[in-house]
Scaffold this motif. Structure first.
Motif, PDB file in Angstrom:
ATOM      1  N   ARG A   1      28.408  41.631  17.971  1.00  0.00           N
ATOM      2  CA  ARG A   1      28.511  42.986  18.529  1.00  0.00           C
ATOM      3  C   ARG A   1      27.298  43.306  19.404  1.00  0.00           C
ATOM      4  O   ARG A   1      27.422  43.922  20.455  1.00  0.00           O
ATOM      5  CB  ARG A   1      28.672  44.018  17.417  1.00  0.00           C
ATOM      6  CG  ARG A   1      30.100  44.103  16.884  1.00  0.00           C
ATOM      7  CD  ARG A   1      30.323  45.330  16.022  1.00  0.00           C
ATOM      8  NE  ARG A   1      29.479  45.401  14.848  1.00  0.00           N
ATOM      9  CZ  ARG A   1      29.713  44.763  13.690  1.00  0.00           C
ATOM     10  NH1 ARG A   1      30.778  44.004  13.569  1.00  0.00           N
ATOM     11  NH2 ARG A   1      28.900  44.900  12.672  1.00  0.00           N
TER      12      ARG A   1
ATOM     13  N   GLN B   1      27.665  41.675  22.907  1.00  0.00           N
ATOM     14  CA  GLN B   1      28.737  42.140  23.791  1.00  0.00           C
ATOM     15  C   GLN B   1      28.187  43.027  24.916  1.00  0.00           C
ATOM     16  O   GLN B   1      27.330  43.868  24.686  1.00  0.00           O
ATOM     17  CB  GLN B   1      29.802  42.914  23.002  1.00  0.00           C
ATOM     18  CG  GLN B   1      30.649  42.057  22.101  1.00  0.00           C
ATOM     19  CD  GLN B   1      31.413  40.968  22.841  1.00  0.00           C
ATOM     20  OE1 GLN B   1      31.954  41.179  23.917  1.00  0.00           O
ATOM     21  NE2 GLN B   1      31.439  39.785  22.251  1.00  0.00           N
TER      22      GLN B   1
ATOM     23  N   THR C   1      31.150  36.498  25.447  1.00  0.00           N
ATOM     24  CA  THR C   1      30.557  37.704  26.022  1.00  0.00           C
ATOM     25  C   THR C   1      30.567  37.719  27.549  1.00  0.00           C
ATOM     26  O   THR C   1      30.439  38.779  28.145  1.00  0.00           O
ATOM     27  CB  THR C   1      29.096  37.869  25.574  1.00  0.00           C
ATOM     28  OG1 THR C   1      28.323  36.783  26.103  1.00  0.00           O
ATOM     29  CG2 THR C   1      28.979  37.928  24.061  1.00  0.00           C
TER      30      THR C   1
END
Length: 171
Positions: free
Chosen positions: A109, A112, A153
């Protein structure tokens, strides 16, 4: 058409060194400027309005921020920087394959939406993960992590590693 490298622009060539969505390695003797080169790419990404994740296995946030300030990065630009110093492994080996740990989703996360992700201290990362830098298959597991981050990503991912003292003496 083949994509062009987008980060760490070389002005006299009119091109960059790092490709978005690809992983790269800066490898050389200790104190040869590898981290400084990566920080130049960090500065470039931040100045272009991108965000950066810096994963540091060998130093501390203060040192990195001092270096970026020395390179002219402003406090406003530093707001686009996320710094992580993992204290545990991001994956474990199971049946000779990397398996994500509970920290991996959090890390994913964080990565990203970044223009650049830097892994500083690949040798230290290997040790943290219980891997031997002299065993090619174990090094490949960590490098597959860098490739997975770049693919998932779209960021340019840069790993920084130093050659062993023996290799540096031979060269």
């Amino acid at each position: 058409a083949r994509p062009a490298p987008t980060l760490l622009q070389i002005s006299d060539l009119g091109t960059g060194m790092f490709y978005s969505g690809k992983s790269h390695m800066l490898i050389g003797p200790s104190e040869s400027g590898k981290s400084w080169l990566a920080l130049c790419a960090v500065r470039e990404a931040l100045r272009a309005g991108g965000s950066v994740l810096y994963v540091d296995f060998e130093d501390d946030e203060r040192t990195m921020e001092e270096r970026l300030t020395a390179l002219g990065v402003t406090d406003a630009e530093l707001a686009g920087l996320a710094y992580v110093s993992p204290d545990g492994p991001l994956f474990a080996l199971s049946q000779a394959r990397p398996v994500p740990t509970k920290d991996w989703p959090v890390f994913q996360r964080l990565a990203q939406g970044r223009a650049l992700v830097v892994f500083d201290g690949v040798n230290e990362a290997l040790a943290l993960h219980g891997l031997n830098m002299n065993v090619a298959t174990e090094v490949a597991h960590l490098l597959s992590l860098l490739r997975a981050v770049s693919r998932s990503t779209g960021a340019a991912v840069v790993g920084i590693d130093h050659v062993s003292k023996e290799s540096a003496k031979e060269g």
